[in-house]
Enzyme design. Structure first.
Site, PDB file in Angstrom:
ATOM      1  N   CYS A  10       2.518   6.394  -8.251  1.00 29.90           N
ATOM      2  CA  CYS A  10       1.673   5.318  -7.740  1.00 29.90           C
ATOM      3  C   CYS A  10       2.126   4.770  -6.387  1.00 29.90           C
ATOM      4  O   CYS A  10       1.441   3.925  -5.807  1.00 29.90           O
ATOM      5  CB  CYS A  10       1.611   4.182  -8.761  1.00 29.90           C
ATOM      6  SG  CYS A  10       0.938   4.672 -10.363  1.00 29.90           S
TER       7      CYS A  10
ATOM      8  N   HIS B 171      14.422   5.626  -3.211  1.00 26.47           N
ATOM      9  CA  HIS B 171      14.267   6.689  -4.214  1.00 26.47           C
ATOM     10  C   HIS B 171      15.512   6.714  -5.096  1.00 26.47           C
ATOM     11  O   HIS B 171      16.624   6.909  -4.610  1.00 26.47           O
ATOM     12  CB  HIS B 171      14.103   8.042  -3.508  1.00 26.47           C
ATOM     13  CG  HIS B 171      13.463   9.094  -4.364  1.00 26.47           C
ATOM     14  ND1 HIS B 171      13.873   9.358  -5.658  1.00 26.47           N
ATOM     15  CD2 HIS B 171      12.437   9.946  -4.120  1.00 26.47           C
ATOM     16  CE1 HIS B 171      13.125  10.334  -6.157  1.00 26.47           C
ATOM     17  NE2 HIS B 171      12.246  10.704  -5.249  1.00 26.47           N
TER      18      HIS B 171
ATOM     19  N   HIS C 247       0.945 -12.748   2.706  1.00 33.12           N
ATOM     20  CA  HIS C 247       0.191 -12.081   1.643  1.00 33.12           C
ATOM     21  C   HIS C 247       1.035 -10.977   1.004  1.00 33.12           C
ATOM     22  O   HIS C 247       1.858 -10.349   1.670  1.00 33.12           O
ATOM     23  CB  HIS C 247      -1.102 -11.482   2.198  1.00 33.12           C
ATOM     24  CG  HIS C 247      -1.954 -12.451   2.950  1.00 33.12           C
ATOM     25  ND1 HIS C 247      -2.696 -13.434   2.317  1.00 33.12           N
ATOM     26  CD2 HIS C 247      -2.162 -12.615   4.286  1.00 33.12           C
ATOM     27  CE1 HIS C 247      -3.339 -14.144   3.239  1.00 33.12           C
ATOM     28  NE2 HIS C 247      -3.028 -13.669   4.431  1.00 33.12           N
TER      29      HIS C 247
ATOM     30  N   HIS D  29       1.639  -3.543  -6.458  1.00 29.08           N
ATOM     31  CA  HIS D  29       1.007  -2.473  -7.229  1.00 29.08           C
ATOM     32  C   HIS D  29       0.517  -2.994  -8.579  1.00 29.08           C
ATOM     33  O   HIS D  29       1.295  -3.547  -9.365  1.00 29.08           O
ATOM     34  CB  HIS D  29       1.996  -1.329  -7.446  1.00 29.08           C
ATOM     35  CG  HIS D  29       1.528  -0.318  -8.449  1.00 29.08           C
ATOM     36  ND1 HIS D  29       0.305   0.301  -8.358  1.00 29.08           N
ATOM     37  CD2 HIS D  29       2.113   0.167  -9.580  1.00 29.08           C
ATOM     38  CE1 HIS D  29       0.155   1.125  -9.382  1.00 29.08           C
ATOM     39  NE2 HIS D  29       1.229   1.057 -10.138  1.00 29.08           N
TER      40      HIS D  29
ATOM     41  N   HIS E   7      -7.717  -6.720 -13.273  1.00 28.95           N
ATOM     42  CA  HIS E   7      -8.807  -7.168 -14.138  1.00 28.95           C
ATOM     43  C   HIS E   7     -10.100  -6.413 -13.838  1.00 28.95           C
ATOM     44  O   HIS E   7     -10.808  -5.973 -14.750  1.00 28.95           O
ATOM     45  CB  HIS E   7      -9.019  -8.668 -13.952  1.00 28.95           C
ATOM     46  CG  HIS E   7     -10.178  -9.229 -14.731  1.00 28.95           C
ATOM     47  ND1 HIS E   7     -11.473  -9.254 -14.241  1.00 28.95           N
ATOM     48  CD2 HIS E   7     -10.241  -9.776 -15.981  1.00 28.95           C
ATOM     49  CE1 HIS E   7     -12.271  -9.788 -15.135  1.00 28.95           C
ATOM     50  NE2 HIS E   7     -11.550 -10.118 -16.200  1.00 28.95           N
TER      51      HIS E   7
ATOM     52  N   ASN F  64      -5.688   0.007 -13.281  1.00 29.01           N
ATOM     53  CA  ASN F  64      -4.651   0.609 -12.448  1.00 29.01           C
ATOM     54  C   ASN F  64      -5.241   1.857 -11.787  1.00 29.01           C
ATOM     55  O   ASN F  64      -5.417   2.883 -12.441  1.00 29.01           O
ATOM     56  CB  ASN F  64      -3.432   0.969 -13.307  1.00 29.01           C
ATOM     57  CG  ASN F  64      -2.304   1.586 -12.510  1.00 29.01           C
ATOM     58  OD1 ASN F  64      -2.460   1.905 -11.330  1.00 29.01           O
ATOM     59  ND2 ASN F  64      -1.162   1.763 -13.149  1.00 29.01           N
TER      60      ASN F  64
END
Length: 339
Positions: A71, A150, A234, A238, A267, A271
């Site tokens: 993702c 990573h 802002h 994810h 909502h 995802n």
């Protein structure tokens, strides 16, 4: 079937690209770099080749197809596009982020592998980057920083989101119970690298002074959490699930309004994997909150395990793009969530 998976990919990618080309008035043949990321679905010919064929892109275009990156792959795609623009000047770079559900639905009974069925939904985004000076007048944002972390060298982190077969041979993605703890540690490492680039000097001094005192007194001092709100207006977190958003909101000590784009995206759209942070950016724009000079922190997590950050600066007061995903429903949000 493979045909249905290809059809899903085409609907998502081509829909996003049609909107992008219409909104920017850029000729597809002017695109010199194409980066496509889709973690699970990697057909032959590739998804990038499907886009080249659909829009008849030029023969010397430099294409990249990122698979299995999870993702957080959209930020990786942006980073790759940025590096390519430094090598190949005066052109456009196109980053397309999508995920595919059709061939990757889990039909077994393993609870840890059923969770993705409940969270993941179809979605995608297309982003256009340019190094042309004349485009600064109409660009929405300037890419300021990209920081990638990573933790694949750690076995537990490597296996916390893992595609495998269950005991009956059914394929799916296993999510470990350690996922949230690993995500929190990876975010901490990522922000340690990002902080000096974005935080005010006063916050950096407090942070490092606390580390020094903690070292001198054998860890008895509570670590100081830098106020990221002093660096960003802002946050695009994810939308991996309620637990992910809760953990980041708590770790970074954010207010509900800062987590609102992620919660409302989860909502409304679920995802959508690597494209979720772009839905959140579109939410902020649709609400009319993006002002010139505002900074946005994109925070993305992915299998491996990875945490990738991108920092963007608004070059103007940003209005929502035509055919934004929130165009017909933004007036209904935010909604009150009962959980």
């Amino acid at each position: 079937s493979m045909a249905a998976a290809r059809e899903e990919a085409e609907q998502v990618m081509f829909g996003a690209l049609d909107n992008l080309f219409a909104n920017t008035n850029v000729d597809p043949k002017d695109v010199g770099i194409l980066v496509v990321n889709c973690s699970i679905f990697c057909p032959t010919p590739s998804l990038s080749a499907m886009i080249v064929n659909k829009y008849k892109l030029r023969s010397n275009i430099r294409t990249f197809n990122l698979g299995g990156m999870g993702c957080s792959a959209s930020v990786i795609g942006v980073d790759l596009a940025k590096d390519m623009l430094l090598l190949h000047r005066n052109t456009y770079a196109l980053v397309v982020s999508a995920e595919n559900i059709t061939l990757n639905w889990y039909f077994g009974n393993n609870r840890s592998m059923l969770v993705p069925n409940c969270l993941f939904r179809v979605g995608g985004a297309a982003v256009l980057l340019s190094d042309k000076s004349r485009d600064k007048r109409r660009a929405k944002y300037r890419l300021v920083h990209v920081v990638r972390t990573h933790r694949g060298a750690d076995d537990k982190a490597f296996r916390c989101a893992y595609q495998q077969e269950d005991d009956t041979g059914r394929k799916g993605v296993f999510l470990s119970k350690d996922l949230m703890a690993i995500a929190g540690e990876t975010l901490k490492t990522n922000f340690t690298a990002l902080g000096p680039l974005v935080l005010p000097v006063s916050e950096q001094i407090l942070f490092f002074m606390t580390l020094l005192v903690k070292k001198l007194f054998n860890g008895k001092v509570k670590p100081y959490v830098p106020d990221s709100k002093l660096a960003f207006e802002h946050f695009c977190i994810h939308a991996g699930g309620r637990a992910v958003i809760d953990e980041i909101e708590k770790s970074l000590q954010l207010s509900p309004v800062h987590a609102e784009p992620a919660r409302m995206t989860l909502h409304r759209f679920g995802n959508t994997s690597s494209s979720s942070t772009w839905y959140e950016l579109a939410y902020i724009e649709a609400k009319g909150r993006m002002r010139r000079g505002n900074r946005v922190w994109q925070i993305a997590f992915g299998s491996g395990f990875k945490c990738n950050s991108a920092v963007w600066e608004a070059l103007r007061d940003v209005k929502p793009s035509k055919n934004s995903p929130w165009e017909h429903c933004i007036d209904k949000y935010p909604v009150t969530l009962s959980y």
